[in-house]
Design a protein around this motif. Structure first.
Motif, PDB file in Angstrom:
ATOM      1  N   PRO A  96       0.802  -1.228   0.000  1.00 33.34           N
ATOM      2  CA  PRO A  96       0.000   0.000   0.000  1.00 33.34           C
ATOM      3  C   PRO A  96       0.837   1.282   0.000  1.00 33.34           C
ATOM      4  O   PRO A  96       0.303   2.369  -0.182  1.00 33.34           O
ATOM      5  CB  PRO A  96      -0.808  -0.118   1.305  1.00 33.34           C
ATOM      6  N   ILE A  97       2.154   1.137   0.174  1.00 26.36           N
ATOM      7  CA  ILE A  97       3.015   2.323   0.204  1.00 26.36           C
ATOM      8  C   ILE A  97       3.671   2.573  -1.146  1.00 26.36           C
ATOM      9  O   ILE A  97       3.547   3.657  -1.727  1.00 26.36           O
ATOM     10  CB  ILE A  97       4.091   2.181   1.301  1.00 26.36           C
ATOM     11  N   CYS A  98       4.340   1.548  -1.694  1.00 25.75           N
ATOM     12  CA  CYS A  98       5.073   1.738  -2.954  1.00 25.75           C
ATOM     13  C   CYS A  98       4.333   1.197  -4.167  1.00 25.75           C
ATOM     14  O   CYS A  98       4.685   1.515  -5.297  1.00 25.75           O
ATOM     15  CB  CYS A  98       6.460   1.104  -2.864  1.00 25.75           C
ATOM     16  N   GLY A  99       3.334   0.352  -3.940  1.00 24.49           N
ATOM     17  CA  GLY A  99       2.544  -0.182  -5.051  1.00 24.49           C
ATOM     18  C   GLY A  99       3.159  -1.382  -5.750  1.00 24.49           C
ATOM     19  O   GLY A  99       2.602  -1.876  -6.730  1.00 24.49           O
ATOM     20  N   ILE A 100       4.297  -1.875  -5.273  1.00 19.18           N
ATOM     21  CA  ILE A 100       4.940  -3.045  -5.874  1.00 19.18           C
ATOM     22  C   ILE A 100       4.205  -4.310  -5.421  1.00 19.18           C
ATOM     23  O   ILE A 100       3.821  -4.415  -4.248  1.00 19.18           O
ATOM     24  CB  ILE A 100       6.421  -3.111  -5.457  1.00 19.18           C
ATOM     25  N   PRO A 101       3.994  -5.290  -6.331  1.00 21.87           N
ATOM     26  CA  PRO A 101       3.337  -6.537  -5.923  1.00 21.87           C
ATOM     27  C   PRO A 101       4.062  -7.207  -4.764  1.00 21.87           C
ATOM     28  O   PRO A 101       5.293  -7.299  -4.757  1.00 21.87           O
ATOM     29  CB  PRO A 101       3.400  -7.402  -7.189  1.00 21.87           C
ATOM     30  N   LEU A 102       3.300  -7.676  -3.792  1.00 20.40           N
ATOM     31  CA  LEU A 102       3.888  -8.330  -2.626  1.00 20.40           C
ATOM     32  C   LEU A 102       4.375  -9.735  -2.980  1.00 20.40           C
ATOM     33  O   LEU A 102       3.823 -10.373  -3.878  1.00 20.40           O
ATOM     34  CB  LEU A 102       2.848  -8.411  -1.503  1.00 20.40           C
ATOM     35  N   PRO A 103       5.407 -10.237  -2.300  1.00 23.28           N
ATOM     36  CA  PRO A 103       5.893 -11.605  -2.549  1.00 23.28           C
ATOM     37  C   PRO A 103       4.795 -12.624  -2.290  1.00 23.28           C
ATOM     38  O   PRO A 103       3.951 -12.432  -1.406  1.00 23.28           O
ATOM     39  CB  PRO A 103       7.041 -11.759  -1.541  1.00 23.28           C
ATOM     40  N   LEU A 104       4.802 -13.712  -3.051  1.00 27.19           N
ATOM     41  CA  LEU A 104       3.801 -14.750  -2.852  1.00 27.19           C
ATOM     42  C   LEU A 104       3.949 -15.426  -1.501  1.00 27.19           C
ATOM     43  O   LEU A 104       2.968 -15.797  -0.863  1.00 27.19           O
ATOM     44  CB  LEU A 104       3.890 -15.790  -3.971  1.00 27.19           C
ATOM     45  N   SER A 105       5.194 -15.601  -1.056  1.00 19.00           N
ATOM     46  CA  SER A 105       5.434 -16.223   0.244  1.00 19.00           C
ATOM     47  C   SER A 105       5.565 -15.137   1.306  1.00 19.00           C
ATOM     48  O   SER A 105       6.160 -14.086   1.061  1.00 19.00           O
ATOM     49  CB  SER A 105       6.701 -17.074   0.212  1.00 19.00           C
ATOM     50  N   HIS A 106       5.007 -15.399   2.467  1.00 16.70           N
ATOM     51  CA  HIS A 106       5.033 -14.416   3.551  1.00 16.70           C
ATOM     52  C   HIS A 106       6.151 -14.748   4.534  1.00 16.70           C
ATOM     53  O   HIS A 106       6.143 -15.788   5.183  1.00 16.70           O
ATOM     54  CB  HIS A 106       3.691 -14.406   4.283  1.00 16.70           C
ATOM     55  N   ASP A 107       7.154 -13.863   4.624  1.00 20.14           N
ATOM     56  CA  ASP A 107       8.251 -14.017   5.572  1.00 20.14           C
ATOM     57  C   ASP A 107       8.077 -12.974   6.674  1.00 20.14           C
ATOM     58  O   ASP A 107       8.270 -11.781   6.446  1.00 20.14           O
ATOM     59  CB  ASP A 107       9.592 -13.808   4.865  1.00 20.14           C
ATOM     60  N   PRO A 108       7.708 -13.386   7.894  1.00 23.13           N
ATOM     61  CA  PRO A 108       7.472 -12.440   8.987  1.00 23.13           C
ATOM     62  C   PRO A 108       8.682 -11.577   9.320  1.00 23.13           C
ATOM     63  O   PRO A 108       8.541 -10.510   9.918  1.00 23.13           O
ATOM     64  CB  PRO A 108       7.112 -13.359  10.178  1.00 23.13           C
ATOM     65  N   GLN A 109       9.872 -12.058   8.942  1.00 25.33           N
ATOM     66  CA  GLN A 109      11.079 -11.298   9.241  1.00 25.33           C
ATOM     67  C   GLN A 109      11.235 -10.079   8.334  1.00 25.33           C
ATOM     68  O   GLN A 109      11.916  -9.118   8.687  1.00 25.33           O
ATOM     69  CB  GLN A 109      12.308 -12.204   9.096  1.00 25.33           C
ATOM     70  N   THR A 110      10.608 -10.126   7.168  1.00 24.89           N
ATOM     71  CA  THR A 110      10.786  -9.024   6.209  1.00 24.89           C
ATOM     72  C   THR A 110       9.459  -8.381   5.791  1.00 24.89           C
ATOM     73  O   THR A 110       9.370  -7.164   5.621  1.00 24.89           O
ATOM     74  CB  THR A 110      11.512  -9.513   4.939  1.00 24.89           C
TER      75      THR A 110
END
Length: 236
Positions: A96-110
């Motif tokens: 929601p900030i930069c508009g770049i597609p989010l990674p398919l895998s969710h890494d809580p560290q990043t």
């Protein structure tokens, strides 16, 4: 009465004849009684196939026997078209900030899911925000809404529940995840069902796993349904 001969006009309404129906689109008049749309009568499409329209529930019920076979065939075609269409984006959407597609895998560290606003922030924006806070010695806040970061798990749980009570689909899904982690399968399914009804693709996927693997009563029909809904919304 509005049931009259094909060319007779009463109160500005005109009933369509069979020859009219052949020459015009199926949606130009009621598929059952043939009445055309005007200021007083609004025709509504069949929401399963979108091929025909009706002036009311009574006509829809009366026409059901004739329409059922064609309706089911067209509804199946429409469903397959939606199911196999390439989605515009993944189920995770864009940062929601930069508009770049989010990674398919969710890494809580990043990749951070913020309980205060239910926004998922990409690794880059999350990193830049953390660096800025350290360098300027600022209070830790959400990169998106600037809400202070909870100081305890209890505070974080209260914020998440507040979002869930406001029917936020992401928060509802996350509460379901918490219930599932604690072994409350029925509670998890309850929250996932609410989130899925509001269009959350991950909740649909979680439900498909629950109905497939157990914990709740197994149901192959629901497994397929929720997997298809997740796929339609971009879940891999």
């Amino acid at each position: 009465s509005y049931y009259y001969h094909s060319n007779e006009k009463i109160k500005g309404r005109r009933r369509m004849s069979s020859s009219d129906n052949n020459e015009t689109n199926n949606t130009s008049c009621c598929a059952s009684c043939g009445i055309t749309e005007n200021d007083d009568i609004k025709l509504r499409k069949c929401t399963a196939c979108y091929l025909v329209r009706y002036c009311g529930v009574k006509c829809q019920k009366e026409h059901r026997k004739k329409h059922k076979k064609e309706c089911k065939k067209r509804a199946a075609e429409l469903h397959d078209k939606i199911l196999f269409k390439q989605p515009e984006s993944s189920h995770r959407g864009d940062c929601p900030i930069c508009g770049i597609p989010l990674p398919l895998s969710h890494d809580p560290q990043t990749t951070a899911m913020m309980g205060c606003c239910s926004k998922i922030i990409c690794p880059g924006c999350n990193y830049v925000h953390q660096i800025r806070q350290v360098e300027q010695r600022l209070e830790r806040t959400c990169p998106f809404c600037r809400h202070p970061i909870p100081k305890s798990n209890e505070e974080a749980d209260k914020i998440l529940m507040k979002r869930a009570e406001a029917n936020d689909p992401v928060a509802l899904r996350e509460v379901g995840n918490v219930r599932d982690y604690k072994g409350d399968n029925n509670g998890a399914v309850e929250y996932w069902t609410k989130a899925a009804a509001m269009g959350d693709a991950i909740a649909h996927y979680q439900l498909s796993c629950s109905y497939r693997d157990g914990g709740v009563e197994k149901d192959q029909g629901k497994v397929v349904y929720h997997l298809e809904q997740a796929a339609i919304d971009g879940h891999p």
